[in-house]
Design an enzyme around this catalytic site. Structure first.
Site, short mmCIF file in Angstrom:
data_model
loop_
_atom_site.label_atom_id
_atom_site.label_comp_id
_atom_site.label_asym_id
_atom_site.label_seq_id
_atom_site.Cartn_x
_atom_site.Cartn_y
_atom_site.Cartn_z
N HIS A 271 22.23 -59.03 -39.76
CA HIS A 271 22.86 -58.50 -38.58
C HIS A 271 24.36 -58.03 -38.26
O HIS A 271 24.66 -57.92 -37.51
CB HIS A 271 22.73 -59.98 -37.94
CG HIS A 271 23.40 -60.09 -36.00
ND1 HIS A 271 24.08 -61.10 -35.85
CD2 HIS A 271 22.20 -59.31 -34.91
CE1 HIS A 271 23.71 -61.07 -34.39
NE2 HIS A 271 23.31 -59.55 -34.06
N HIS A 502 28.22 -58.34 -24.95
CA HIS A 502 27.62 -58.51 -26.23
C HIS A 502 29.02 -59.10 -27.28
O HIS A 502 28.15 -58.98 -28.77
CB HIS A 502 26.55 -57.87 -26.79
CG HIS A 502 25.76 -57.62 -27.78
ND1 HIS A 502 25.79 -57.07 -28.79
CD2 HIS A 502 24.59 -58.00 -27.67
CE1 HIS A 502 24.72 -57.40 -29.32
NE2 HIS A 502 24.31 -57.44 -29.17
#
Length: 616
Positions: A271, A502
């Site tokens: 990630h 985000h």
């Protein structure tokens, strides 16, 4: 819970993302795999027509996340997630047969990935013939209408990009991304990906892109023409079919090579989002929150730290040369070495040859593994705890300073707050110096900022923005206690109230919300997979995923606290205040507000594009 769709009936398990998960036994019916909800998800695609927006795979451009070993069958998870996010027009609903026909004939539109948990184990299924080629390959010059507005695909105006560095705040080197559809002043000093890769910051020779999600053709277009064929290494976590698709995507680009991150713990993801940029003039690091896909760079709130330009050290310099007071160089090297990847060996050697002494932030990474002894403090939230213990000091009325977390995805945290959030994680976030109390004071408030349904409905993207906020009903129902912590997303200070976040940020803020004891921008969402969880009576920490962020501590800037900047835009190079990306104090949900949950319908009111949200 089961869901019917054109892909068959899918059974959704409610297994937790603990380390005692047992992969489900494969079923005879290959169309009925068990899939785990509330997981990190690759970008889906949504097709627009007059009456329906229907998500589906975009096999031309975007890879699908594979589960970690030993799990199988990510296509099942992928398709189920696709069928959980179907917004439809407010006016009418097409019949299932009509919608099915449209979905197979029309091309996809890419949604951003959400960044939370990890892929589930699912039984392997043999693809049917109809699954192999579900649609014709979409050509770039026939884009479907965008649910994000008619201007979304238009060429950016010339003044969208930075032309000089005068408006940049180089004190903190923390920047937001540019957002389309907001007043120009709120983009002055913000950065688009084309800015980052432009000659304005250096003459690029080579780059390394670490990320979760890639659209390779789009990514290549973001490099200026003169740098477009320079070598690029993509560091990813793909496996099996999705890895094959990623490699296929790169075939037209011989200058692209790959490095696969090892994911040895189930449900782990790669990630981390980082760029290593090698110039004629030196070297630069960017640590950011955006995937390398179109939808992440236009109408979402994203953040990044951009390093200074690091010059080469003189020939013959010792390996210890070029270190910063924050130990950034050795920490970055240790993080890269944790990949155990031959493809990164040259990159590691090059970093050693550069002077990183001007760095004023601390690196906080997560790498998959189970760690004991001194290694427990290398990664995840215990790494943050160690730095806060060693490099901060207690403040007056410390117990009244709030802990604030802001994120775009939420993992499973247990039946009550004592299982993780208000125990080990809050203990980390409330650490200030070595003299700090062993446990958080009851007076210390934890404020969690996460978009409400109304935030999403009224956003620039409308309901499709919720595709990047994958809090599932299965997880939410098990932790209703969490919802009392929630505060809405409001960002008038940066002009981004309607640009859904985000970005992920964590901070300690004074009772009057004017001072920060520290600030962190990171890829890590609110999940144990990202931050790690203690095991074996707190003698071991287990981390599932790769994550990366930077920590700002006042001591590294010769300050006692950071003042909160009241006028973030237009950016000023002389500003001493820290540019927190959203409004302080945050506003607690009203009695009518609910957290956005992405796999339940919202049909009471249309969004900014006239759609309602109806998962199938």
């Amino acid at each position: 819970m089961s869901q019917d769709s054109q892909h068959g009936k899918w059974t959704i398990s409610d297994s937790e993302d603990e380390d005692n998960i047992i992969p489900p036994t494969p079923q005879k019916d290959s169309n009925k795999p068990s899939i785990k909800p509330d997981l990190e998800r690759k970008p889906d695609t949504i097709t627009t027509s007059r009456t329906t927006l229907s998500p589906k795979r975009n096999e031309d451009n975007h890879s699908v996340k594979e589960p970690s070993a030993p799990s199988m069958g990510s296509e099942a998870r992928k398709v189920a997630h696709v069928n959980q996010t179907i917004p439809v027009k407010y006016e009418s609903n097409p019949s299932p047969s009509v919608k099915r026909k449209r979905e197979t004939e029309e091309a996809g539109w890419n949604l951003s990935s959400s960044d939370d948990e990890t892929p589930p184990p699912a039984p392997k299924k043999e693809p049917k013939k109809s699954d192999v080629n579900p649609k014709k390959k979409k050509t770039e010059d026939k884009r479907p209408p965008s649910p994000h507005g008619t201007s979304y695909y238009k060429e950016e105006p010339a003044d969208f990009f930075e032309t000089n560095l005068l408006s940049m705040n180089d004190m903190y080197r923390f920047y937001l991304n540019k957002v389309t559809g907001i007043p120009k002043k709120f983009n002055t000093g913000a950065l688009h990906i084309k800015d980052i890769l432009s000659p304005m910051f250096g003459t690029l020779k080579e780059s390394v892109q670490f990320n979760y999600c890639f659209d390779i053709p789009w990514m290549v277009e973001q490099y200026p023409p003169e740098f477009r064929d320079k070598p690029v290494v993509l560091v990813h976590g793909e496996k099996r079919e999705s890895k094959a698709r990623l490699i296929e995507q790169a075939k037209p680009y011989p200058h692209i090579r790959f490095c696969q991150a090892k994911l040895d713990i189930a449900f782990g993801t790669h990630h981390t989002k980082m760029m290593l940029l090698w110039y004629e003039e030196g070297f630069r690091v960017i640590i950011l929150t955006s995937n390398l896909i179109r939808a992440d760079w236009y109408q979402k709130t994203q953040g990044m730290w951009m390093s200074p330009l690091y010059p080469r050290l003189p020939e013959g310099s010792p390996e210890t040369a070029g270190e910063s007071p924050t130990n950034f160089k050795s920490d970055l090297l240790e993080y890269l070495e944790a990949y155990r990847a031959p493809e990164l060996a040259e990159c590691i050697d090059r970093i050693k040859q550069h002077d990183l002494s001007e760095t004023r932030v601390y690196l906080i990474g997560s790498t998959p593994g189970r760690y004991q002894g001194p290694a427990m403090e290398k990664w995840g939230h215990l790494r943050l705890r160690k730095l806060l213990s060693e490099h901060t000091k207690p403040v007056q009325n410390e117990e009244r300073w709030h802990v604030l977390g802001q994120f775009s995805s939420i993992g499973s945290m247990g039946l009550d707050k004592t299982k993780w959030l208000a125990a080990e994680f809050q203990r980390t976030l409330t650490t200030l110096g070595k003299a700090g109390k062993s446990l958080a004071s009851p007076e210390t408030q934890m404020l969690l900022v996460y978009p409400s349904v109304e935030n999403v409905r009224t956003s620039l993207e409308g309901y499709p923005a919720g595709g990047s906020l994958p809090y599932s009903i299965q997880t939410a129902q098990k932790q209703l206690w969490l919802h009392s912590y929630f505060h809405g997303w409001h960002a008038d200070v940066t002009g981004r109230s309607n640009a859904m976040p985000h970005i992920k940020t964590y901070m300690r803020v004074s009772p009057d919300f004017t001072q920060l004891a520290w600030f962190l921008v990171t890829s890590a969402n609110l999940s144990k997979a990202a931050w790690g969880a203690l095991e074996k009576n707190s003698t071991q920490i287990m981390v599932r995923s790769y994550e990366l962020g930077v920590l700002y501590l006042p001591s590294a800037f010769n300050m006692s606290t950071f003042p909160v900047e009241k006028n973030v835009f237009p950016a000023s190079s002389s500003s001493k205040g820290f540019p927190v990306p959203f409004d302080l104090p945050p506003q607690h949900y009203s009695s009518k507000e609910q957290p956005w949950i992405w796999n339940i319908p919202y049909t009471q009111a249309p969004d900014t594009h006239g759609n309602v949200w109806v998962p199938s």
